[in-house]
Design a protein around this motif. Structure first.
Motif, PDB file in Angstrom:
ATOM      1  N   PRO A  23       0.812  -1.230   0.000  1.00  0.00           N
ATOM      2  CA  PRO A  23       0.000   0.000   0.000  1.00  0.00           C
ATOM      3  C   PRO A  23       0.844   1.278   0.000  1.00  0.00           C
ATOM      4  CG  PRO A  23      -0.856  -1.548   1.611  1.00  0.00           C
ATOM      5  CD  PRO A  23       0.456  -2.091   1.134  1.00  0.00           C
ATOM      6  N   ALA A  24       1.918   1.311   0.788  1.00  0.00           N
ATOM      7  CA  ALA A  24       2.773   2.496   0.848  1.00  0.00           C
ATOM      8  C   ALA A  24       3.451   2.756  -0.489  1.00  0.00           C
ATOM      9  CB  ALA A  24       3.817   2.339   1.948  1.00  0.00           C
ATOM     10  N   VAL A  25       3.887   1.685  -1.154  1.00  0.00           N
ATOM     11  CA  VAL A  25       4.562   1.838  -2.444  1.00  0.00           C
ATOM     12  C   VAL A  25       3.578   2.275  -3.524  1.00  0.00           C
ATOM     13  CG1 VAL A  25       5.791   0.578  -4.257  1.00  0.00           C
ATOM     14  CG2 VAL A  25       6.403   0.220  -1.861  1.00  0.00           C
ATOM     15  N   VAL A  26       2.424   1.619  -3.587  1.00  0.00           N
ATOM     16  CA  VAL A  26       1.441   1.934  -4.621  1.00  0.00           C
ATOM     17  C   VAL A  26       0.892   3.348  -4.451  1.00  0.00           C
ATOM     18  CG1 VAL A  26      -0.858   1.335  -5.493  1.00  0.00           C
ATOM     19  CG2 VAL A  26       0.824  -0.453  -5.072  1.00  0.00           C
ATOM     20  N   ARG A  27       0.592   3.733  -3.230  1.00  0.00           N
ATOM     21  CA  ARG A  27       0.024   5.065  -2.983  1.00  0.00           C
ATOM     22  C   ARG A  27       1.093   6.134  -2.782  1.00  0.00           C
ATOM     23  NH1 ARG A  27      -5.539   4.190  -0.294  1.00  0.00           N
ATOM     24  NH2 ARG A  27      -6.414   2.778  -1.843  1.00  0.00           N
ATOM     25  N   ARG A  28       2.354   5.726  -2.749  1.00  0.00           N
ATOM     26  CA  ARG A  28       3.487   6.655  -2.554  1.00  0.00           C
ATOM     27  C   ARG A  28       3.307   7.525  -1.320  1.00  0.00           C
ATOM     28  NH1 ARG A  28       3.975   8.037  -8.870  1.00  0.00           N
ATOM     29  NH2 ARG A  28       5.024   6.119  -9.435  1.00  0.00           N
ATOM     30  N   SER A  29       2.960   6.861  -0.228  1.00  0.00           N
ATOM     31  CA  SER A  29       2.740   7.547   1.038  1.00  0.00           C
ATOM     32  C   SER A  29       3.228   6.650   2.171  1.00  0.00           C
ATOM     33  CB  SER A  29       1.255   7.847   1.222  1.00  0.00           C
ATOM     34  OG  SER A  29       1.008   8.296   2.535  1.00  0.00           O
ATOM     35  N   ALA A  30       4.143   7.162   2.952  1.00  0.00           N
ATOM     36  CA  ALA A  30       4.702   6.375   4.058  1.00  0.00           C
ATOM     37  C   ALA A  30       3.670   6.089   5.146  1.00  0.00           C
ATOM     38  CB  ALA A  30       5.899   7.098   4.661  1.00  0.00           C
ATOM     39  N   THR A  31       2.588   6.856   5.182  1.00  0.00           N
ATOM     40  CA  THR A  31       1.576   6.626   6.215  1.00  0.00           C
ATOM     41  C   THR A  31       0.452   5.704   5.749  1.00  0.00           C
ATOM     42  OG1 THR A  31       0.384   8.625   5.576  1.00  0.00           O
ATOM     43  CG2 THR A  31       2.001   8.833   7.361  1.00  0.00           C
ATOM     44  N   THR A  32       0.506   5.256   4.503  1.00  0.00           N
ATOM     45  CA  THR A  32      -0.514   4.331   4.002  1.00  0.00           C
ATOM     46  C   THR A  32      -0.022   2.908   4.237  1.00  0.00           C
ATOM     47  OG1 THR A  32      -1.127   5.931   2.322  1.00  0.00           O
ATOM     48  CG2 THR A  32      -1.921   3.687   2.015  1.00  0.00           C
ATOM     49  N   MET A  33      -0.326   2.412   5.408  1.00  0.00           N
ATOM     50  CA  MET A  33       0.123   1.078   5.815  1.00  0.00           C
ATOM     51  C   MET A  33      -1.058   0.303   6.374  1.00  0.00           C
ATOM     52  SD  MET A  33       3.434   0.711   5.310  1.00  0.00           S
ATOM     53  CE  MET A  33       4.064  -0.539   6.416  1.00  0.00           C
ATOM     54  N   PRO A  34      -0.972  -1.027   6.324  1.00  0.00           N
ATOM     55  CA  PRO A  34      -2.016  -1.835   6.976  1.00  0.00           C
ATOM     56  C   PRO A  34      -1.992  -1.585   8.485  1.00  0.00           C
ATOM     57  CG  PRO A  34      -0.571  -3.197   5.614  1.00  0.00           C
ATOM     58  CD  PRO A  34       0.043  -1.844   5.684  1.00  0.00           C
ATOM     59  N   PRO A  35      -3.055  -1.969   9.193  1.00  0.00           N
ATOM     60  CA  PRO A  35      -3.103  -1.765  10.646  1.00  0.00           C
ATOM     61  C   PRO A  35      -1.893  -2.401  11.338  1.00  0.00           C
ATOM     62  CG  PRO A  35      -5.225  -2.517   9.834  1.00  0.00           C
ATOM     63  CD  PRO A  35      -4.265  -2.628   8.690  1.00  0.00           C
TER      64      PRO A  35
END
Length: 193
Positions: free
Chosen positions: A52-64
């Motif tokens: 998710p972090a790689v695809v959305r290019r956001s370090a805060t987009t992670m699984p729980p």
């Protein structure tokens, strides 16, 4: 399902990244100590957690973080010599849970509760079956000693099935508790997403 037990997005992401760091440590440690199967498994779990972090290019987009931590725990525990057979299948079930949560949260896929449970159980069994085949060939060609005999291998699969069913139930309970987006459709089906 974007919520977690913790309410702060940055804290959640930091804890998830910490679990990924432990997985990467377990990957390196496993390869250094001659455990390439566990090294590969830990690397796969880390890669799935990072999608998710790689695809959305956001370090805060992670699984729980609790889910990434659950997926990381068996690999890290194994690297400290506290491994048990059930911990291995908890790792497989946690990977299945991680995949299901990422599909539900970060894609357009919508899962009903029953389908989500079935998905986790079947994914756990599929990964456990592949893992069993890999360990069998490791015993055959690399001289490892994962299985004493065929009944030992079969009980391994029974254990994996049991853990998969428990993981499926945990998955459903987790979604019901922490999914603000869970809704009940007109025909009474619960949907997540």
């Amino acid at each position: 399902m974007s919520q977690s037990i913790l309410s702060d997005e940055r804290t959640n992401a930091a804890l998830s990244w910490l679990s990924v760091a432990f997985l990467l440590f377990a990957t390196v440690e496993s390869f250094v100590t001659g455990e390439p199967l566990w090294g590969g498994f830990a690397a796969v779990v880390a890669a799935v957690a990072l999608i998710p972090a790689v695809v959305r290019r956001s370090a805060t987009t992670m699984p729980p973080p609790e889910l990434v931590g659950l997926a990381a725990l068996p690999a890290v525990v194994r690297s400290y010599g506290l491994y048990t057979q059930i911990a291995g299948y908890v790792a497989v079930a946690a990977l299945a849970l991680l995949i299901a949560v990422e599909l539900d949260v970060f894609t357009e896929i919508e899962m009903t509760a029953r389908f989500a449970v079935a998905f986790v159980v079947i994914t756990t069994l599929a990964v456990a079956g592949g893992w069993t085949v890999a360990r069998y060939f490791s015993d055959l060609y690399l001289g490892t000693n994962f299985f004493a005999d065929i009944p030992d291998m079969m009980w391994d699969l029974v254990t994996a099935a049991t853990v998969g069913v428990v993981a499926g139930v945990v998955f459903e309970l987790y979604f019901r508790r922490f999914s603000p987006a869970a809704t009940v459709t007109r025909d009474g089906r619960e949907e997540f997403g």
